[in-house]
Write a protein that holds these residues in place. Structure first.
Motif, PDB file in Angstrom:
ATOM      1  N   GLY A   9     -55.219 -23.173 -38.167  1.00 47.33           N
ATOM      2  CA  GLY A   9     -55.396 -21.779 -37.802  1.00 47.33           C
ATOM      3  C   GLY A   9     -54.629 -20.781 -38.621  1.00 47.33           C
ATOM      4  O   GLY A   9     -54.661 -19.584 -38.327  1.00 47.33           O
TER       5      GLY A   9
ATOM      6  N   ALA B  14     -52.429 -17.698 -37.071  1.00 44.75           N
ATOM      7  CA  ALA B  14     -52.330 -17.919 -35.628  1.00 44.75           C
ATOM      8  C   ALA B  14     -51.369 -19.067 -35.332  1.00 44.75           C
ATOM      9  O   ALA B  14     -50.548 -18.997 -34.410  1.00 44.75           O
ATOM     10  CB  ALA B  14     -53.706 -18.216 -35.046  1.00 44.75           C
TER      11      ALA B  14
ATOM     12  N   PHE C 212     -47.675 -18.730 -33.401  1.00 42.37           N
ATOM     13  CA  PHE C 212     -47.382 -19.556 -32.229  1.00 42.37           C
ATOM     14  C   PHE C 212     -46.216 -20.501 -32.511  1.00 42.37           C
ATOM     15  O   PHE C 212     -45.405 -20.788 -31.621  1.00 42.37           O
ATOM     16  CB  PHE C 212     -48.620 -20.342 -31.810  1.00 42.37           C
ATOM     17  CG  PHE C 212     -48.534 -20.897 -30.423  1.00 42.37           C
ATOM     18  CD1 PHE C 212     -48.688 -20.078 -29.324  1.00 42.37           C
ATOM     19  CD2 PHE C 212     -48.276 -22.234 -30.213  1.00 42.37           C
ATOM     20  CE1 PHE C 212     -48.595 -20.580 -28.027  1.00 42.37           C
ATOM     21  CE2 PHE C 212     -48.182 -22.759 -28.935  1.00 42.37           C
ATOM     22  CZ  PHE C 212     -48.342 -21.920 -27.826  1.00 42.37           C
TER      23      PHE C 212
ATOM     24  N   PHE D  36     -54.571 -13.981 -39.583  1.00 40.96           N
ATOM     25  CA  PHE D  36     -54.519 -14.167 -38.130  1.00 40.96           C
ATOM     26  C   PHE D  36     -55.935 -14.219 -37.562  1.00 40.96           C
ATOM     27  O   PHE D  36     -56.587 -13.192 -37.381  1.00 40.96           O
ATOM     28  CB  PHE D  36     -53.719 -13.034 -37.472  1.00 40.96           C
ATOM     29  CG  PHE D  36     -52.256 -13.100 -37.788  1.00 40.96           C
ATOM     30  CD1 PHE D  36     -51.394 -13.821 -36.981  1.00 40.96           C
ATOM     31  CD2 PHE D  36     -51.755 -12.457 -38.907  1.00 40.96           C
ATOM     32  CE1 PHE D  36     -50.041 -13.891 -37.282  1.00 40.96           C
ATOM     33  CE2 PHE D  36     -50.409 -12.519 -39.212  1.00 40.96           C
ATOM     34  CZ  PHE D  36     -49.543 -13.248 -38.397  1.00 40.96           C
ATOM     35  N   ASP D  37     -56.407 -15.415 -37.296  1.00 41.81           N
ATOM     36  CA  ASP D  37     -57.702 -15.632 -36.651  1.00 41.81           C
ATOM     37  C   ASP D  37     -57.425 -16.344 -35.328  1.00 41.81           C
ATOM     38  O   ASP D  37     -57.326 -17.567 -35.275  1.00 41.81           O
ATOM     39  CB  ASP D  37     -58.616 -16.467 -37.546  1.00 41.81           C
ATOM     40  CG  ASP D  37     -59.995 -16.661 -36.937  1.00 41.81           C
ATOM     41  OD1 ASP D  37     -60.209 -16.188 -35.799  1.00 41.81           O
ATOM     42  OD2 ASP D  37     -60.852 -17.286 -37.583  1.00 41.81           O
ATOM     43  N   PHE D  38     -57.289 -15.561 -34.268  1.00 47.10           N
ATOM     44  CA  PHE D  38     -56.869 -16.128 -32.996  1.00 47.10           C
ATOM     45  C   PHE D  38     -57.949 -16.979 -32.337  1.00 47.10           C
ATOM     46  O   PHE D  38     -57.678 -17.679 -31.361  1.00 47.10           O
ATOM     47  CB  PHE D  38     -56.417 -15.014 -32.049  1.00 47.10           C
ATOM     48  CG  PHE D  38     -55.116 -14.394 -32.472  1.00 47.10           C
ATOM     49  CD1 PHE D  38     -53.916 -15.046 -32.262  1.00 47.10           C
ATOM     50  CD2 PHE D  38     -55.102 -13.168 -33.120  1.00 47.10           C
ATOM     51  CE1 PHE D  38     -52.723 -14.487 -32.667  1.00 47.10           C
ATOM     52  CE2 PHE D  38     -53.905 -12.599 -33.527  1.00 47.10           C
ATOM     53  CZ  PHE D  38     -52.712 -13.265 -33.295  1.00 47.10           C
ATOM     54  N   SER D  39     -59.162 -16.950 -32.864  1.00 47.75           N
ATOM     55  CA  SER D  39     -60.185 -17.853 -32.342  1.00 47.75           C
ATOM     56  C   SER D  39     -59.860 -19.307 -32.687  1.00 47.75           C
ATOM     57  O   SER D  39     -60.380 -20.234 -32.064  1.00 47.75           O
ATOM     58  CB  SER D  39     -61.554 -17.479 -32.918  1.00 47.75           C
ATOM     59  OG  SER D  39     -61.586 -17.702 -34.326  1.00 47.75           O
TER      60      SER D  39
ATOM     61  N   LEU E  42     -56.856 -20.531 -32.377  1.00 44.78           N
ATOM     62  CA  LEU E  42     -55.698 -20.954 -31.606  1.00 44.78           C
ATOM     63  C   LEU E  42     -56.153 -21.778 -30.402  1.00 44.78           C
ATOM     64  O   LEU E  42     -56.112 -21.350 -29.255  1.00 44.78           O
ATOM     65  CB  LEU E  42     -54.884 -19.743 -31.158  1.00 44.78           C
ATOM     66  CG  LEU E  42     -53.455 -20.020 -30.663  1.00 44.78           C
ATOM     67  CD1 LEU E  42     -52.638 -20.675 -31.761  1.00 44.78           C
ATOM     68  CD2 LEU E  42     -52.791 -18.728 -30.210  1.00 44.78           C
TER      69      LEU E  42
END
Length: 473
Positions: free
Chosen positions: A43, A46, A50, A223-226, A228
């Motif tokens: 990710g 992301a 985290f 940042f591609d939170f999909s 995560l």
């Protein structure tokens, strides 16, 4: 020197020495090859975000818990546990968790020095190449990509080379641990860690000039939170835990040498922050070199976690760079410094225990522990060639296919380390007398309450999940 009491123990000369030594113990090969690939595969940005959150809310509370046990006890890890348990009115059998850490450190240093031997060999290979090609040329001029990538399998296939590298690295580790805390371990930390950071930043800045810096930034920090997913979050938690070398009693041991005027909350934050910074910078060090090589037409290179990234893809990348031989040599010297500071920290854990348990001198204790762990490491080195078919834990399903090296790695990483950290959290959060904990942790007010809640509730649960997924998939 026989360290039979708190007053007889050697110790750090300053808080700076303690911090550098602890950073050196935490920063190791996992930061330099595991983090970049984990971030890229899980990710990117992301994962990185985290991961940082996990360091703050999981890694840092456990790190502080371990150092305060050691600083309170001022003894080896098991004895520090016994002292704190006794003052808390708890059973002395709580030293079981520290004994797990001592055993873990003993097992890990045995195969860690095998990997250190790989680094020694690559320093030799790049040194020879530098003398042959000169300062300005790329590494391994005139050799094909396949020939460069074959260096690592060739090393694995040679029992003589594997054993030689392992022995050299272990002898150096034993030498510095034998010299003691202030004259040996502290010397390694105060000289090698600053040099390590200079080399890391210098190579990173040079790598960014290859033209692939923007691609590396995008690879690591988009940042591609999909992306995560629960699996990515679990990978980030595991990386945060293992990158700080928790659960092996190392920070308990190093904390035992810290003076009473050291604020453990503050210094633990510095240690965790530096370890995280190394992980982030290492990604910016490695990937521009790899991506620039691919842009130069060498084809796709592996960015998967494990030795392939550092020992196969990067050497190909150095071939495409001006001053490639020199940069490659500097890179593996830097890796060697990181590996040595970690191996010294690992060997000190069981050595400290032997000194106190049997009343032997440091020299004798270091030799007994070092030679024993080194002998176990010889079997690990041979598990890549002469003993490749040996499966020591074949009767256990999850380790059925593991050779000696992988079995030692698997047992410590999947069982001993998370179990030791879980028990540490339970002891500090629920068993130890609160007034003792509060007097050691350097925290106050809301910050102390948050830390206590994390140690009591959050960390044990998350670490139990890590342990469960490690064992059962």
């Amino acid at each position: 020197m026989v360290a039979t009491s708190a007053t007889a123990r050697d110790g750090w000369s300053s808080r700076t020495a303690f911090v550098l030594a602890a950073i050196g113990s935490a920063v190791g090969l996992g930061n330099l090859w595991r983090f970049p690939a984990e971030a890229g595969q899980n990710g990117g940005g992301a994962f990185v975000l985290f991961y940082i959150i996990c360091v703050i809310f999981i890694g840092l509370p456990v790190l502080l818990s371990e150092t305060l046990i050691g600083r309170h006890g001022q003894a080896s890890a098991p004895e520090s546990m016994r002292r704190m348990a006794a003052e808390s009115g708890a059973s002395a059998r709580w030293d079981f968790l520290a004994n797990i850490g001592v055993l873990s450190a003993f097992m890990i240093v045995s195969f860690y020095c095998v990997v250190g031997g790989w680094v020694v060999y690559y320093i030799y290979v790049f040194g020879v190449d530098l003398m042959a090609s000169g300062l300005t040329g790329g590494a391994f001029e005139g050799r094909s990509r396949e020939e460069i990538e074959a260096i690592l399998p060739g090393l694995f296939g040679s029992a003589q080379l594997m054993l030689t590298g392992h022995i050299i690295f272990f002898v150096v580790t034993i030498f510095f641990v034998m010299r003691g805390v202030s004259a040996g371990i502290e010397w390694v930390a105060t000289w090698l860690m600053p040099t390590f950071f200079v080399l890391l930043i210098g190579i990173t800045l040079y790598g960014l000039t290859t033209g692939a810096g923007a691609e590396a930034f995008a690879y690591l920090f988009t940042f591609d939170f999909s992306k995560l997913t629960p699996q990515v979050m679990l990978a980030a938690v595991g990386q945060a835990f293992f990158s700080l070398s928790l659960g092996v009693a190392g920070m308990i041991t190093y904390g035992s040498y810290a003076s009473r005027d050291v604020n453990l909350g503050y210094t633990s934050g510095i240690i965790a922050g530096a370890d995280t910074a190394v992980a982030l910078i290492s990604g910016l060090c490695v990937f521009p070199i790899v991506f620039a090589a691919m842009a130069a037409g060498v084809g796709d290179l592996s960015v998967e976690a494990g030795p392939g990234l550092m020992f196969a893809s990067l050497p190909v990348g150095f071939q495409a760079m001006p001053f490639g031989s020199l940069i490659g040599l500097a890179f593996f010297i830097m890796v060697g410094f990181a590996a040595l500071t970690s191996s010294v920290g690992l060997l000190e854990v069981p050595t400290s225990w032997v000194i106190e348990r049997f009343g032997l001198s440091r020299a004798a204790s270091t030799l007994i522990v070092g030679l024993s762990a080194g002998a176990l490491g010889l079997l690990s080195a041979l598990s890549f060639n002469e003993l490749a078919d040996v499966r020591p834990l074949g009767f256990i399903p999850i380790f059925a296919e593991a050779n000696i090296f992988d079995a030692l790695d698997g047992v410590t990483a999947k069982i001993f380390m998370p179990l030791g950290a879980i028990l540490t959290c339970i002891f500090v959060g629920w068993v130890a007398e609160p007034r003792l904990v509060d007097a050691e942790n350097g925290l106050s007010g809301t910050l102390n309450q948050v830390w206590r809640a994390l140690v009591r509730y959050v960390c044990p649960v998350v670490l139990l999940v890590i342990m469960g997924f490690g064992l059962f998939g």
